[in-house]
Write a protein that holds these residues in place. Structure first.
Motif, mmCIF file in Angstrom:
data_model
loop_
_atom_site.group_PDB
_atom_site.id
_atom_site.type_symbol
_atom_site.label_atom_id
_atom_site.label_comp_id
_atom_site.label_asym_id
_atom_site.label_seq_id
_atom_site.Cartn_x
_atom_site.Cartn_y
_atom_site.Cartn_z
ATOM 1 N N ASN A 90 0.817 -1.202 0.000
ATOM 2 C CA ASN A 90 0.000 0.000 0.000
ATOM 3 C C ASN A 90 0.858 1.262 0.000
ATOM 4 O O ASN A 90 0.347 2.364 -0.154
ATOM 5 C CB ASN A 90 -0.913 0.028 1.230
ATOM 6 N N GLN A 91 2.156 1.066 0.183
ATOM 7 C CA GLN A 91 3.080 2.204 0.217
ATOM 8 C C GLN A 91 3.728 2.430 -1.137
ATOM 9 O O GLN A 91 3.988 3.574 -1.527
ATOM 10 C CB GLN A 91 4.159 1.959 1.271
ATOM 11 N N TRP A 92 3.971 1.349 -1.875
ATOM 12 C CA TRP A 92 4.659 1.436 -3.159
ATOM 13 C C TRP A 92 3.779 0.814 -4.245
ATOM 14 O O TRP A 92 3.736 -0.400 -4.386
ATOM 15 C CB TRP A 92 5.996 0.709 -3.105
ATOM 16 N N SER A 93 3.065 1.651 -4.981
ATOM 17 C CA SER A 93 2.309 1.154 -6.124
ATOM 18 C C SER A 93 3.246 0.983 -7.312
ATOM 19 O O SER A 93 4.378 1.489 -7.324
ATOM 20 C CB SER A 93 1.200 2.137 -6.504
ATOM 21 N N ALA A 94 2.776 0.260 -8.322
ATOM 22 C CA ALA A 94 3.583 0.099 -9.535
ATOM 23 C C ALA A 94 3.881 1.457 -10.162
ATOM 24 O O ALA A 94 4.989 1.684 -10.678
ATOM 25 C CB ALA A 94 2.857 -0.811 -10.529
ATOM 26 N N LEU A 95 2.933 2.372 -10.103
ATOM 27 C CA LEU A 95 3.151 3.702 -10.667
ATOM 28 C C LEU A 95 4.225 4.455 -9.883
ATOM 29 O O LEU A 95 5.097 5.127 -10.466
ATOM 30 C CB LEU A 95 1.843 4.493 -10.663
ATOM 31 N N ASP A 96 4.171 4.351 -8.557
ATOM 32 C CA ASP A 96 5.198 4.984 -7.726
ATOM 33 C C ASP A 96 6.582 4.441 -8.078
ATOM 34 O O ASP A 96 7.553 5.197 -8.221
ATOM 35 C CB ASP A 96 4.928 4.733 -6.242
ATOM 36 N N LEU A 97 6.669 3.123 -8.200
ATOM 37 C CA LEU A 97 7.952 2.490 -8.487
ATOM 38 C C LEU A 97 8.456 2.856 -9.876
ATOM 39 O O LEU A 97 9.662 3.016 -10.088
ATOM 40 C CB LEU A 97 7.837 0.973 -8.335
ATOM 41 N N ALA A 98 7.545 2.997 -10.831
ATOM 42 C CA ALA A 98 7.929 3.361 -12.200
ATOM 43 C C ALA A 98 8.550 4.748 -12.248
ATOM 44 O O ALA A 98 9.373 5.035 -13.130
ATOM 45 C CB ALA A 98 6.729 3.291 -13.126
ATOM 46 N N ARG A 99 8.164 5.612 -11.310
ATOM 47 C CA ARG A 99 8.774 6.942 -11.227
ATOM 48 C C ARG A 99 10.045 6.914 -10.390
ATOM 49 O O ARG A 99 11.047 7.538 -10.743
ATOM 50 C CB ARG A 99 7.781 7.935 -10.605
ATOM 51 N N THR A 100 10.003 6.184 -9.281
ATOM 52 C CA THR A 100 11.081 6.261 -8.292
ATOM 53 C C THR A 100 12.314 5.489 -8.698
ATOM 54 O O THR A 100 13.448 5.999 -8.587
ATOM 55 C CB THR A 100 10.567 5.744 -6.936
ATOM 56 N N ARG A 101 12.140 4.261 -9.168
ATOM 57 C CA ARG A 101 13.309 3.413 -9.399
ATOM 58 C C ARG A 101 14.197 3.916 -10.542
ATOM 59 O O ARG A 101 15.426 3.903 -10.407
ATOM 60 C CB ARG A 101 12.883 1.966 -9.598
ATOM 61 N N PRO A 102 13.656 4.398 -11.663
ATOM 62 C CA PRO A 102 14.547 4.996 -12.661
ATOM 63 C C PRO A 102 15.296 6.226 -12.141
ATOM 64 O O PRO A 102 16.457 6.445 -12.494
ATOM 65 C CB PRO A 102 13.592 5.358 -13.802
ATOM 66 N N ALA A 103 14.629 7.021 -11.288
ATOM 67 C CA ALA A 103 15.307 8.181 -10.701
ATOM 68 C C ALA A 103 16.455 7.723 -9.802
ATOM 69 O O ALA A 103 17.529 8.349 -9.769
ATOM 70 C CB ALA A 103 14.309 9.032 -9.917
ATOM 71 N N GLU A 104 16.242 6.633 -9.054
ATOM 72 C CA GLU A 104 17.314 6.092 -8.222
ATOM 73 C C GLU A 104 18.483 5.626 -9.077
ATOM 74 O O GLU A 104 19.650 5.832 -8.715
ATOM 75 C CB GLU A 104 16.769 4.944 -7.377
#
Length: 255
Positions: A90-104
Motif C-alpha cells: 500500500n506504500q509502493w504502487s507500480a506507478l510509484d515504483l515506475a517513477r522512483t526506481r529509474p530516478a534512483e
C-alpha cells in the motif's frame, strides 16, 4: 559445472551464504584476475543490460566506475523499471515504483561518474522469461560488434536475471559482440567452491579504493529497495547480505 535445476538455485527468504564464508574462500581460490582495460579495450564500448534498476550497480558497479575514469563509452540498458519489487504494498504502487526506481538509477550512475541516461525498454518486471525472444530482438539494434556486453548470469536463480542473461548471449552472438555475465543472486544460494558455479571461467576484477567507494555510494541510492515496507511487513528488498556483497573491493564475473 554440475547441472543446475531450478530447485538447486532457489532464492529463499534468508540472508543466504554469509560473507564470512565467501570472503576467505575467494581470497584463497586463486581465481584468474582481469583488468577493466582488457574487458573494455580502448575504442570499444561497454553495454550493461540490467533486468531491474540496481542490477547494473550490484553486478558491475565498480567496473562502471573504473570505466568512467578511463573515459570509455558506456551504454546502460534498463530492461524493466522494477515495478514488481513490492507486491501487495500500500506504500509502493507500480506507478510509484515506475517513477522512483529509474530516478534512483540516475542518482546511482551519477555517483559512479556516468551522466548518460539509460536506454529504457519498459518490459514488464517479473515476466521476462516469457518475453525472452522479444528482449533479444529489442537488444539487437542497440548492439555493435565491438561491444562488450555485461549482464546478469544466465543461471543466477532469479527468472528475470536468467532471461536477460540468455537474451544477451543470443543477441551478442548474432551481432558478434562479446558477453560477460556477472552473478548477483547466485552468491545467495551457492557455497564456496560450489560445483554448480563456473569457477573455471570466473575472473576477479580488483577495484581501487575510489571505484569501490563509488559503488558503495551508488548502492545507497536505491532507497526504495533499502527500506522495510510497513504496509506488508516485508523487509528491505536489498537484504543486508546483498549490500555487504556490494561493498567487496572486487567483482567476480564470467566472460
Amino acid at each position: 559445472m554440475a547441472a543446475l535445476t531450478h530447485a538447486a538455485r532457489h532464492i529463499d527468504a534468508s540472508e543466504g551464504t554469509p560473507e564470512a564464508d565467501w570472503l576467505p574462500w575467494l581470497a584463497s581460490a586463486g581465481l584468474s584476475t582481469v583488468a577493466a582495460e582488457s574487458l573494455v579495450p580502448d575504442g570499444a564500448r561497454a553495454v550493461v543490460v540490467a533486468p531491474h534498476p540496481d542490477d547494473e550497480v550490484l553486478a558491475v558497479g565498480g567496473l562502471l566506475a573504473s570505466l568512467a575514469t578511463l573515459q570509455r563509452e558506456i551504454c546502460i540498458v534498463a530492461v524493466t523499471d522494477g515495478t514488481a519489487s513490492h507486491p501487495e504494498s500500500n506504500q509502493w504502487s507500480a506507478l510509484d515504483l515506475a517513477r522512483t526506481r529509474p530516478a534512483e538509477t540516475r542518482r546511482a550512475l551519477q555517483r559512479l561518474g556516468i551522466s548518460q541516461e539509460p536506454v529504457r525498454l519498459g518490459l514488464p518486471d517479473g515476466r521476462l522469461q516469457a518475453l525472452r525472444s522479444q528482449l533479444e530482438d529489442r537488444l539487437l539494434p542497440l548492439l555493435r560488434p565491438d561491444d562488450t556486453v555485461f549482464t546478469t548470469w544466465r543461471l543466477d536463480g532469479h527468472p528475470d536475471h536468467e532471461a536477460t542473461g540468455m537474451a544477451c548471449v543470443d543477441a551478442a552472438a548474432r551481432i558478434g559482440a562479446r558477453v560477460v555475465e556477472a552473478p548477483v543472486w547466485a552468491w545467495h544460494w551457492a557455497r564456496p567452491n560450489d560445483p554448480r558455479m563456473p569457477w573455471a571461467r570466473a575472473r576477479l576484477l580488483a577495484l581501487d579504493a575510489e571505484s569501490s567507494q563509488r559503488k558503495r555510494l551508488a548502492t545507497q541510492a536505491f532507497e526504495s529497495q533499502l527500506r522495510p515496507d510497513p504496509s506488508t511487513g516485508a523487509g528491505p528488498v536489498l537484504r543486508a547480505s546483498t549490500v555487504a556483497r556490494a561493498a567487496r573491493p572486487f567483482e567476480v564475473m564470467f566472460p
